[in-house]
Design an enzyme around this catalytic site. Structure first.
Site, PDB file in Angstrom:
ATOM      1  N   LYS A  75       0.849  -1.190   0.000  1.00  0.00           N
ATOM      2  CA  LYS A  75       0.000   0.000   0.000  1.00  0.00           C
ATOM      3  C   LYS A  75       0.885   1.241   0.000  1.00  0.00           C
ATOM      4  O   LYS A  75       2.097   1.137   0.165  1.00  0.00           O
ATOM      5  CB  LYS A  75      -0.909  -0.001   1.240  1.00  0.00           C
ATOM      6  CG  LYS A  75      -2.059  -0.972   1.101  1.00  0.00           C
ATOM      7  CD  LYS A  75      -2.901  -1.105   2.377  1.00  0.00           C
ATOM      8  CE  LYS A  75      -3.422   0.239   2.821  1.00  0.00           C
ATOM      9  NZ  LYS A  75      -4.170   0.928   1.744  1.00  0.00           N
TER      10      LYS A  75
ATOM     11  N   GLU B 152      -2.812   4.831   7.565  1.00  0.00           N
ATOM     12  CA  GLU B 152      -3.631   3.661   7.182  1.00  0.00           C
ATOM     13  C   GLU B 152      -3.225   2.445   8.000  1.00  0.00           C
ATOM     14  O   GLU B 152      -4.057   1.701   8.500  1.00  0.00           O
ATOM     15  CB  GLU B 152      -3.448   3.343   5.697  1.00  0.00           C
ATOM     16  CG  GLU B 152      -4.106   4.302   4.755  1.00  0.00           C
ATOM     17  CD  GLU B 152      -3.729   4.019   3.307  1.00  0.00           C
ATOM     18  OE1 GLU B 152      -2.631   3.477   3.062  1.00  0.00           O
ATOM     19  OE2 GLU B 152      -4.538   4.337   2.424  1.00  0.00           O
TER      20      GLU B 152
HETATM   21  O1  DER Z   1      -2.498   4.603  -0.747  1.00  0.00           O
HETATM   22  C1  DER Z   1      -3.067   3.527  -0.560  1.00  0.00           C
HETATM   23  O2  DER Z   1      -2.589   2.583   0.121  1.00  0.00           O
HETATM   24  C2  DER Z   1      -4.384   3.314  -1.239  1.00  0.00           C
HETATM   25  O3  DER Z   1      -5.130   2.341  -0.599  1.00  0.00           O
HETATM   26  C3  DER Z   1      -4.071   2.978  -2.660  1.00  0.00           C
HETATM   27  O4  DER Z   1      -2.929   2.260  -2.745  1.00  0.00           O
HETATM   28  C4  DER Z   1      -5.148   2.241  -3.412  1.00  0.00           C
HETATM   29  O5  DER Z   1      -5.710   3.198  -4.201  1.00  0.00           O
HETATM   30  P1  DER Z   1      -6.759   2.871  -5.362  1.00  0.00           P
HETATM   31  O6  DER Z   1      -7.904   2.157  -4.679  1.00  0.00           O
HETATM   32  O7  DER Z   1      -7.138   4.222  -5.875  1.00  0.00           O
HETATM   33  O8  DER Z   1      -6.059   2.007  -6.366  1.00  0.00           O
END
Ligand code: DER
Length: 225
Positions: A96, A105
């Site tokens: 991520k 997160e």
């Molecule tokens: O930044 C993060 O970890 C987000 O979850 C990202 O990686 C996923 O983003 P998306 O759903 O727009 O692909």
């Protein structure tokens, strides 16, 4: 990446699993955004939930759609966290940090009783192989680059768009995208990165996800750990 329909199916299905009275970790990115919007509609229909945002963007969107918010240090527990990923392997280990929000997160996702990843098929892989985002104290950047190099990685400072210089995270740090190629042992690399002085947080989420909802063209595939 995947289609908006695939992302929407995943996000909306994950939001359906939220129960009345839950404290919900609100992830970042375009897929998690569909879950946040769905929660906003559920709140309009009477669902009693509290959201804990993981970034400036997830907080803004939650406010926009009317999900009540609390800061992480204002809640006793997090019942479920819903978040996206850049890549996910068959053991549900994830990379991520595409949105440079992975430090907050990870705190929320790891604290949650149940952490659900929402994704589209473009995110799944047999083995993790994308660059690993690493949030770094700005002054430690050069030292961390040397340590990443010694670990066999190729660090690249993430540059901002429409702003000179690097991306600066919600925590005021910079991000190195570190290419290690195929990552056969995510847990070992995660431990190595966490041990590097100056690393605030890395984007390997190992052993954290309890389930993934993969939105496809005709439904949602749910995989559990
Ligand atoms: O930044 C993060 O970890 C987000 O979850 C990202 O990686 C996923 O983003 P998306 O759903 O727009 O692909």
């Amino acid at each position: 990446g995947g289609t908006d329909d695939q992302k929407r199916r995943a996000g909306e299905r994950a939001a359906e699993a939220v129960d009345d009275g839950d404290v919900v970790g609100l992830g970042t990115g375009s897929t998690a955004a569909y879950a946040i919007r769905a929660l906003g509609r559920a709140v309009d229909d009477g669902l009693d939930v509290v959201g804990v945002p993981t970034s400036f963007d997830s907080r803004q969107l939650a406010r926009e759609v009317g999900v009540p918010l609390r800061a992480l240090d204002e809640v006793e527990r997090i019942d479920v966290a819903i978040d996206g990923a850049d890549q996910l392997d068959s053991r549900l280990d994830a990379i991520k940090g595409g949105g440079a929000a992975h430090a907050r997160e990870k705190v929320v996702d790891a604290a949650a009783e149940r952490f659900v990843v929402v994704a589209d098929p473009s995110k799944t892989a047999e083995t993790l192989s994308r660059s690993v985002p690493v949030e770094v104290l700005p002054d430690a950047r050069a030292a961390v680059e040397r340590d990443v190099d010694a670990l066999g990685g190729e660090p690249t400072l993430r540059r901002a768009e429409r702003k000179d210089g690097p991306v600066v995270t919600d925590n005021g740090n910079v991000v190195l995208d570190c290419d290690f190629g195929a990552i056969a042992e995510p847990a070992a690399l995660a431990a190595d990165l966490a041990a590097v002085p100056g690393v605030v947080e890395h984007g390997l989420f190992v052993g954290l996800a309890d389930a993934v909802y993969v939105g496809t063209d005709d439904g949602v595939e749910v995989r559990t750990r």
